[in-house]
Design an enzyme around this catalytic site. Structure first.
Site, PDB file in Angstrom:
ATOM      1  N   HIS A   1      -7.501  -0.911   5.716  1.00 41.29           N
ATOM      2  CA  HIS A   1      -6.454   0.003   6.229  1.00 41.29           C
ATOM      3  C   HIS A   1      -6.309   1.179   5.253  1.00 41.29           C
ATOM      4  O   HIS A   1      -6.297   2.338   5.650  1.00 41.29           O
ATOM      5  CB  HIS A   1      -5.155  -0.785   6.364  1.00 41.29           C
ATOM      6  CG  HIS A   1      -3.988   0.008   6.827  1.00 41.29           C
ATOM      7  ND1 HIS A   1      -3.915   0.570   8.080  1.00 41.29           N
ATOM      8  CD2 HIS A   1      -2.824   0.340   6.205  1.00 41.29           C
ATOM      9  CE1 HIS A   1      -2.751   1.208   8.197  1.00 41.29           C
ATOM     10  NE2 HIS A   1      -2.076   1.096   7.076  1.00 41.29           N
TER      11      HIS A   1
ATOM     12  N   HIS B   1       0.845  -1.199   0.000  1.00 33.80           N
ATOM     13  CA  HIS B   1       0.000   0.000   0.000  1.00 33.80           C
ATOM     14  C   HIS B   1       0.876   1.242   0.000  1.00 33.80           C
ATOM     15  O   HIS B   1       2.101   1.145   0.058  1.00 33.80           O
ATOM     16  CB  HIS B   1      -1.022  -0.014   1.138  1.00 33.80           C
ATOM     17  CG  HIS B   1      -0.460   0.047   2.531  1.00 33.80           C
ATOM     18  ND1 HIS B   1       0.350  -0.932   3.061  1.00 33.80           N
ATOM     19  CD2 HIS B   1      -0.583   0.981   3.509  1.00 33.80           C
ATOM     20  CE1 HIS B   1       0.680  -0.611   4.303  1.00 33.80           C
ATOM     21  NE2 HIS B   1       0.127   0.545   4.603  1.00 33.80           N
TER      22      HIS B   1
ATOM     23  N   HIS C   1       4.697  -5.012  10.732  1.00 33.20           N
ATOM     24  CA  HIS C   1       5.092  -4.322  11.967  1.00 33.20           C
ATOM     25  C   HIS C   1       5.230  -5.287  13.135  1.00 33.20           C
ATOM     26  O   HIS C   1       4.528  -6.299  13.199  1.00 33.20           O
ATOM     27  CB  HIS C   1       4.051  -3.255  12.353  1.00 33.20           C
ATOM     28  CG  HIS C   1       3.999  -2.081  11.429  1.00 33.20           C
ATOM     29  ND1 HIS C   1       4.799  -0.977  11.575  1.00 33.20           N
ATOM     30  CD2 HIS C   1       3.244  -1.852  10.339  1.00 33.20           C
ATOM     31  CE1 HIS C   1       4.535  -0.097  10.619  1.00 33.20           C
ATOM     32  NE2 HIS C   1       3.588  -0.612   9.837  1.00 33.20           N
TER      33      HIS C   1
ATOM     34  N   ASP D   1       5.761   4.505   5.128  1.00 30.61           N
ATOM     35  CA  ASP D   1       6.601   3.446   5.712  1.00 30.61           C
ATOM     36  C   ASP D   1       6.496   2.134   4.912  1.00 30.61           C
ATOM     37  O   ASP D   1       7.006   1.107   5.319  1.00 30.61           O
ATOM     38  CB  ASP D   1       6.256   3.208   7.193  1.00 30.61           C
ATOM     39  CG  ASP D   1       4.837   2.740   7.419  1.00 30.61           C
ATOM     40  OD1 ASP D   1       3.906   3.313   6.799  1.00 30.61           O
ATOM     41  OD2 ASP D   1       4.641   1.788   8.207  1.00 30.61           O
ATOM     42  N   HIS D   2       5.835   2.218   3.728  1.00 29.48           N
ATOM     43  CA  HIS D   2       5.722   1.042   2.844  1.00 29.48           C
ATOM     44  C   HIS D   2       6.174   1.332   1.411  1.00 29.48           C
ATOM     45  O   HIS D   2       6.582   0.415   0.705  1.00 29.48           O
ATOM     46  CB  HIS D   2       4.274   0.515   2.850  1.00 29.48           C
ATOM     47  CG  HIS D   2       3.870   0.041   4.206  1.00 29.48           C
ATOM     48  ND1 HIS D   2       3.932  -1.277   4.580  1.00 29.48           N
ATOM     49  CD2 HIS D   2       3.471   0.726   5.317  1.00 29.48           C
ATOM     50  CE1 HIS D   2       3.572  -1.394   5.853  1.00 29.48           C
ATOM     51  NE2 HIS D   2       3.283  -0.188   6.324  1.00 29.48           N
TER      52      HIS D   2
ATOM     53  N   HIS E   1       1.331   3.948   2.007  1.00 28.87           N
ATOM     54  CA  HIS E   1       1.847   4.707   3.154  1.00 28.87           C
ATOM     55  C   HIS E   1       3.372   4.842   3.084  1.00 28.87           C
ATOM     56  O   HIS E   1       4.060   3.947   2.594  1.00 28.87           O
ATOM     57  CB  HIS E   1       1.430   4.038   4.474  1.00 28.87           C
ATOM     58  CG  HIS E   1       0.002   4.304   4.840  1.00 28.87           C
ATOM     59  ND1 HIS E   1      -0.733   3.471   5.664  1.00 28.87           N
ATOM     60  CD2 HIS E   1      -0.836   5.311   4.478  1.00 28.87           C
ATOM     61  CE1 HIS E   1      -1.956   3.969   5.803  1.00 28.87           C
ATOM     62  NE2 HIS E   1      -2.042   5.079   5.092  1.00 28.87           N
TER      63      HIS E   1
ATOM     64  N   ASP F   1      -0.126  -4.182   6.175  1.00 28.55           N
ATOM     65  CA  ASP F   1      -0.824  -3.671   7.357  1.00 28.55           C
ATOM     66  C   ASP F   1      -2.274  -4.142   7.400  1.00 28.55           C
ATOM     67  O   ASP F   1      -3.137  -3.481   7.987  1.00 28.55           O
ATOM     68  CB  ASP F   1      -0.793  -2.127   7.376  1.00 28.55           C
ATOM     69  CG  ASP F   1       0.587  -1.577   7.740  1.00 28.55           C
ATOM     70  OD1 ASP F   1       1.504  -2.367   8.014  1.00 28.55           O
ATOM     71  OD2 ASP F   1       0.721  -0.335   7.737  1.00 28.55           O
TER      72      ASP F   1
END
Ligand code: ZN
Ligand code: FE
Length: 256
Positions: A115, A57, A172, A61-62, A59, A134
């Site tokens: 998410h 996805h 995570h 941090d991805h 975000h 996530d």
């Protein structure tokens, strides 16, 4: 076929980075790009040459390291069709039910909105592994930033149809905090109590609680257990509507 090699390493504060490697075809993919620097260091450690990015996805941090890694390695970026506009540098798009080959390994893609609207997960059935981003965490699930509880419950049910021995690689290390919430809604689940103690032991030694298995999550993860009478009582729902139980569980966790 040689087994898929998986190299796992911590990234940022609580993300995991994953490199997967098909030695026969000299292919290496990173699952998401939480940190270009950490991924380049992992490539150095393994001696593998990056050929692909598989994004779950958009975000940061991805997908935040996408462009730097593409520039440095010339790798190809694979990601969700439903969210292509938000995936930097995307080259190939996949959606629900589509499959592709990673060297000798079949990869099955599932849309798992909840998410984010465009989240996808990657299942490699011949290797009994899945990279779930996530969507699912050990003892938890992703926050509903863009989707409804009904969408997320539908997404989680797709994962629940995989074989029980599937190894789930989530993005995570949230398990210890998730365990505290899980125990608050299902304190008398003996498998959850045992898992929570195991997790405390692993974290005390700074060891990962990931990957987990689908069997373990079905037995312990409150977000896969809306049919549990104990959870239904804890969230104040009679269980007639499993989506409602899931929604209430998610809302309780948001304020835990
Ligand atoms: Zn995310
Ligand atoms: Fe994340």
């Amino acid at each position: 076929m040689k087994p898929l090699e998986i190299h796992m390493f911590p990234c940022l504060s609580d993300n995991y980075g994953y490199l997967i490697h098909d030695a026969e075809h000299d292919l290496t993919a990173t699952i998401d790009t939480p940190s270009a620097g950490a991924i380049l260091a992992a490539l150095e450690t393994t001696g593998w040459r990056l050929t692909h990015i598989f994004n779950t996805h958009h975000h940061p941090d991805h997908a935040g390291g996408n462009l730097e890694l593409k520039e440095q390695t010339g790798c190809e970026i694979v990601g969700p069709r439903a969210d292509a506009a938000r995936i930097p540098g995307i080259d190939r798009q996949y959606g629900d039910g589509e499959t592709f080959q990673f060297g000798g390994h079949a990869v099955h893609v599932y849309d798992t909105p909840g998410h984010t609207t465009g989240h996808i997960v990657y299942h490699l059935p011949d290797d009994s592994v899945a990279f779930v981003g996530d969507t699912l965490f050990s003892l938890g699930c992703g926050r509903l930033f863009e989707g409804t509880p009904a969408q997320m419950w539908d997404s989680l049910q797709k994962l629940m149809r995989w074989p029980d021995d599937t190894l789930l690689y989530c993005a995570h290390e949230y398990t210890q905090a998730n365990a505290r919430f899980a125990l608050s809604v299902e304190p008398n689940n003996p498998e959850l109590v045992a898992r929570s103690m195991q997790v405390d032991g692993l974290r005390a030694k700074d060891e990962p609680t990931v990957p987990t298995t689908l069997a373990l999550e079905k037995a312990t993860n409150p977000f896969l257990r809306p049919a549990s009478a104990e959870i239904q009582e804890a969230v104040g729902s009679n269980g007639e509507d499993l989506v409602e139980v899931f929604a209430r569980t998610r809302a309780l966790k948001d304020n835990f």
